[in-house]
Scaffold this motif. Structure first.
Motif, short mmCIF file in Angstrom:
data_model
loop_
_atom_site.label_atom_id
_atom_site.label_comp_id
_atom_site.label_asym_id
_atom_site.label_seq_id
_atom_site.Cartn_x
_atom_site.Cartn_y
_atom_site.Cartn_z
N GLN A 78 0.83 -1.21 0.00
CA GLN A 78 0.00 0.00 0.00
C GLN A 78 0.87 1.25 0.00
OE1 GLN A 78 -3.40 -0.06 -0.39
NE2 GLN A 78 -3.01 2.11 -0.79
N ASP A 123 0.51 4.08 -2.72
CA ASP A 123 0.30 5.49 -2.36
C ASP A 123 1.35 6.38 -3.03
OD1 ASP A 123 -1.83 4.76 -0.78
OD2 ASP A 123 -0.73 4.83 1.11
N HIS A 144 -23.16 5.81 -2.12
CA HIS A 144 -21.90 6.07 -2.81
C HIS A 144 -22.04 7.19 -3.83
CE1 HIS A 144 -20.34 2.65 -0.74
NE2 HIS A 144 -21.06 1.77 -1.41
N VAL A 187 -9.29 12.65 -5.50
CA VAL A 187 -9.02 11.47 -4.66
C VAL A 187 -10.33 10.89 -4.14
CG1 VAL A 187 -8.02 10.69 -2.48
CG2 VAL A 187 -6.70 12.18 -3.99
N ASP A 188 -11.22 11.74 -3.63
CA ASP A 188 -12.50 11.26 -3.11
C ASP A 188 -13.43 10.80 -4.22
OD1 ASP A 188 -11.77 11.62 -0.49
OD2 ASP A 188 -12.67 13.60 -0.30
N ARG A 200 -12.29 7.34 -4.91
CA ARG A 200 -12.64 6.44 -3.79
C ARG A 200 -14.12 6.08 -3.81
NH1 ARG A 200 -14.18 7.63 1.45
NH2 ARG A 200 -13.70 9.84 1.16
N HIS A 201 -14.98 7.08 -3.96
CA HIS A 201 -16.42 6.80 -3.97
C HIS A 201 -16.84 6.08 -5.25
CE1 HIS A 201 -17.47 8.79 -0.25
NE2 HIS A 201 -16.81 9.88 -0.60
N VAL A 242 -15.03 3.92 -7.00
CA VAL A 242 -14.64 2.51 -6.86
C VAL A 242 -15.58 1.80 -5.89
CG1 VAL A 242 -12.82 0.96 -6.03
CG2 VAL A 242 -12.23 2.91 -7.49
N ALA A 243 -15.98 2.47 -4.80
CA ALA A 243 -16.92 1.87 -3.85
C ALA A 243 -18.26 1.58 -4.52
CB ALA A 243 -17.12 2.80 -2.66
N GLU A 267 -8.58 0.55 -7.85
CA GLU A 267 -8.42 1.92 -7.36
C GLU A 267 -7.14 2.56 -7.85
OE1 GLU A 267 -9.08 4.53 -3.29
OE2 GLU A 267 -9.63 2.42 -3.36
N HIS A 296 -6.72 5.78 -10.45
CA HIS A 296 -5.92 6.98 -10.15
C HIS A 296 -4.90 7.24 -11.25
CE1 HIS A 296 -7.00 8.58 -6.23
NE2 HIS A 296 -7.17 7.37 -5.77
#
Length: 217
Positions: free
Chosen positions: A29, A33, A121, A135-136, A139-140, A142-143, A167, A171
């Motif tokens: 991770q 990152d 989501h 970024v958010d 994230r949302h 992918v969720a 994810e 990105h």
């Protein structure tokens, strides 16, 4: 009078240990990152010894993490030269999206996802878009898609989908091949409407939606 030893024993029995992810996963991770943040770029070396020293671990879990990233086609290694970040191409990303699109279409054909969870989501996507937070948004987004795959009830399908590293590839797709942030919330509205009306063509719509993010060769 309280027997403090018995009291402590009882408390320990009720307190569940905090489970941390395996060291290999934490290191993987950390590399992901670094890719997402731009710390490492295409062609950069990832030196096992240096990373192990930075993280305060031995080289063994670093080596394991790099092997897993090599399986994701994010890292490449060669004898006597060590590991480097792969130079990703539009073809690399398109192939990932093609496989992902097929998996998600199959998930919908097996079972439609619960619309209540998708709405949560989607609301997160709208908030992220309003805040201009890429970024958010990722994230949302992918969720939202993970909810669709999980709803299929097929553990093998979910495992294969997760193994694609959705994810991080998302990105990288945005960072390397898109000149402007895409409005993920707006892109997901037609999908939401299709699931709400239980459209029999929702799977095909989802496939086209995912392929719409793939860079052209």
């Amino acid at each position: 009078m309280i027997d403090h030893r018995l009291f402590a024993s009882a408390i320990i029995g009720f307190v569940k240990p905090v489970l941390r992810p395996p060291l290999r996963d934490q290191i993987r991770q950390a590399v992901l990152d670094g890719l997402i943040s731009g710390r490492w770029g295409p062609g950069d070396r990832v030196v096992e010894r240096r990373m192990a020293a930075e993280l305060g671990v031995s080289q063994a879990p670093v080596r394991e993490a790099l092997r897993e990233l090599e399986a994701l086609r994010l890292v490449e290694s060669s004898p006597h030269k060590g590991a480097r970040i792969r130079r990703l191409t539009a073809t690399d990303l398109r192939e990932i999206y093609e496989v992902r699109a097929g998996l998600e279409e199959t998930a919908v054909r097996l079972r439609h996802p619960p619309v209540e969870a998708l709405r949560v989501h989607l609301a997160g996507l709208h908030r992220a878009a309003a805040a201009s937070s890429m970024v958010d948004q990722v994230r949302h987004g992918v969720a939202f898609h993970r909810e669709i795959v999980e709803a299929s009830g097929n553990d093998v399908l979910l495992a294969v989908w997760e193994s694609l590293g959705i994810e991080v590839w998302t990105h990288l797709s945005v960072r390397l091949f898109r000149m402007r942030p895409c409005e993920n919330a707006a892109d997901h509205e037609p999908l939401m409407a299709a699931f709400e009306r239980r459209d029999p063509d929702a799977g095909a719509l989802l496939r086209d939606h995912v392929l719409g993010y793939a860079p052209l060769n």
